[in-house]
Structure formats: C-alpha cells, structure tokens
Scaffold this motif. Structure first.
Motif, PDB file in Angstrom:
ATOM      1  N   MET A  33      21.638 -53.713  -8.662  1.00 14.25           N
ATOM      2  CA  MET A  33      21.401 -53.907  -7.229  1.00 14.25           C
ATOM      3  C   MET A  33      22.722 -53.962  -6.479  1.00 14.25           C
ATOM      4  SD  MET A  33      18.127 -54.005  -6.961  1.00 14.25           S
ATOM      5  CE  MET A  33      17.974 -54.542  -5.253  1.00 14.25           C
ATOM      6  N   GLY A  34      22.687 -53.450  -5.277  1.00 13.35           N
ATOM      7  CA  GLY A  34      23.891 -53.458  -4.461  1.00 13.35           C
ATOM      8  C   GLY A  34      23.581 -53.863  -3.035  1.00 13.35           C
ATOM      9  N   GLU A  45      29.274 -48.609   3.016  1.00 13.08           N
ATOM     10  CA  GLU A  45      30.204 -48.956   1.950  1.00 13.08           C
ATOM     11  C   GLU A  45      29.647 -50.085   1.104  1.00 13.08           C
ATOM     12  OE1 GLU A  45      33.861 -50.775   3.111  1.00 13.08           O
ATOM     13  OE2 GLU A  45      32.936 -52.078   4.602  1.00 13.08           O
ATOM     14  N   LEU A  46      29.987 -50.063  -0.161  1.00 16.68           N
ATOM     15  CA  LEU A  46      29.521 -51.099  -1.072  1.00 16.68           C
ATOM     16  C   LEU A  46      30.274 -52.398  -0.813  1.00 16.68           C
ATOM     17  CD1 LEU A  46      27.752 -51.823  -3.542  1.00 16.68           C
ATOM     18  CD2 LEU A  46      29.710 -51.176  -4.967  1.00 16.68           C
ATOM     19  N   VAL A  47      29.537 -53.457  -0.608  1.00 21.84           N
ATOM     20  CA  VAL A  47      30.124 -54.786  -0.420  1.00 21.84           C
ATOM     21  C   VAL A  47      30.097 -55.552  -1.735  1.00 21.84           C
ATOM     22  CG1 VAL A  47      29.892 -57.002   0.767  1.00 21.84           C
ATOM     23  CG2 VAL A  47      29.488 -54.863   2.012  1.00 21.84           C
ATOM     24  N   THR A  57      29.563 -58.058 -12.070  1.00 18.04           N
ATOM     25  CA  THR A  57      29.477 -58.010 -10.612  1.00 18.04           C
ATOM     26  C   THR A  57      30.705 -57.317 -10.046  1.00 18.04           C
ATOM     27  OG1 THR A  57      30.508 -60.195 -10.404  1.00 18.04           O
ATOM     28  CG2 THR A  57      28.088 -60.098 -10.415  1.00 18.04           C
ATOM     29  N   HIS A  58      30.550 -56.848  -8.829  1.00 17.21           N
ATOM     30  CA  HIS A  58      31.635 -56.166  -8.136  1.00 17.21           C
ATOM     31  C   HIS A  58      31.653 -56.633  -6.691  1.00 17.21           C
ATOM     32  CE1 HIS A  58      34.098 -52.860  -6.547  1.00 17.21           C
ATOM     33  NE2 HIS A  58      33.218 -52.814  -5.576  1.00 17.21           N
ATOM     34  N   TYR A  59      32.862 -56.793  -6.162  1.00 16.64           N
ATOM     35  CA  TYR A  59      33.021 -57.137  -4.747  1.00 16.64           C
ATOM     36  C   TYR A  59      34.120 -56.273  -4.160  1.00 16.64           C
ATOM     37  CZ  TYR A  59      30.474 -61.299  -6.173  1.00 16.64           C
ATOM     38  OH  TYR A  59      29.531 -62.149  -6.682  1.00 16.64           O
ATOM     39  N   THR A 108      25.640 -51.953 -16.217  1.00 17.01           N
ATOM     40  CA  THR A 108      26.694 -51.692 -15.259  1.00 17.01           C
ATOM     41  C   THR A 108      26.067 -51.326 -13.916  1.00 17.01           C
ATOM     42  OG1 THR A 108      28.731 -50.431 -14.898  1.00 17.01           O
ATOM     43  CG2 THR A 108      26.864 -49.251 -15.851  1.00 17.01           C
ATOM     44  N   TYR A 109      26.844 -50.848 -12.993  1.00 12.66           N
ATOM     45  CA  TYR A 109      26.391 -50.536 -11.643  1.00 12.66           C
ATOM     46  C   TYR A 109      27.279 -49.418 -11.116  1.00 12.66           C
ATOM     47  CZ  TYR A 109      30.458 -53.385 -11.083  1.00 12.66           C
ATOM     48  OH  TYR A 109      31.731 -53.888 -11.232  1.00 12.66           O
TER      49      TYR A 109
END
Length: 129
Positions: A33-34, A45-47, A57-59, A108-109
């Motif tokens: 999920m994004g 844009e991906l937050v 997770t990614h930020y 992953t994402y």
C-alpha cells in the motif's frame, strides 16, 4: 478493489493528522500500500509505502521522522499518521494498492505510481502557516 480514503482537513503548522484508507477486499493482506500526494505544481508523488506484510516501509525524505505508515490486515486499512505537519505537506492524498504478487512474494513495494493498480478517491490536506 475499492479504496476509501478519509481524514484530510485544514490544520495549522505543527499539528497532527491521521489519514485512513479502508477496503472490504479480502485479499488486502497480499497488497503493498502507498500514500501519494498531488499538488497543482507537481505530479503524483509517493509519500509513504508499506510492504504486504508490513516489514518494509518507505518515506520520502521530506516526511521522514514525522510521518508513519501502518497496515492493519484485520481491519483492512492503512493509516498515515502525520505529525508536526508543515505547509509543504499540503496536497491531495491518495491511497493506492499494489496487487502484484511479486511484491507479496518479496514483501516489498514500488515507488512508481504506475505500479499501483487501485486508487482511492483522494483526501485534501491543507496546512496553514
């Protein structure tokens, strides 16, 4: 897959806000999920993103240390907790689901909007200075 986003609003600098995205899809636990942000001056844009099992997770750099993404498979929801917000955080926030089984397999994402298959309707966040 239908995604319902909520929780946006008008807040002051330094406030906290929690965005929620829910679905009734039974396969939710398989999805990465994004949360994406779009403004009048930028493309979507991906937050923040979270892997299917929540391990990774990614930020984006501008929100690191202030935003937290979490995934609740039992509630079929993904939450973006936004703390100490600033005017640059303003925009329309969209939640999205990446249903690629490879993402599930690798836990992953993706950071590319084109890899996300389903999108919520967007919720407006406005941070005043």
């Amino acid at each position: 897959v239908q995604l319902q986003a909520s929780g946006g609003g008008l807040v002051q600098t330094g406030a906290s806000l929690s965005l929620s995205c829910t679905t009734s899809d039974r396969a939710f636990s398989l999805y990465a999920m994004g949360w994406f942000r779009q403004t009048s001056r930028s493309d979507r844009e991906l937050v923040a993103a979270i892997s299917p099992r929540g391990t990774n997770t990614h930020y984006t750099d501008s929100v690191k240390g202030r935003f937290t993404i979490s995934k609740d498979d039992a509630q079929k929801s993904v939450i973006l907790q936004m703390d100490n917000v600033v005017p640059a955080d303003s925009g329309v926030y969209f939640c999205a689901a990446e249903t690629n089984l490879e993402a599930w397999y690798r836990d992953t994402y993706s950071d590319r909007p084109t890899d996300y298959d389903y999108w919520g309707q967007g919720t407006q966040v406005t941070v005043s200075s």
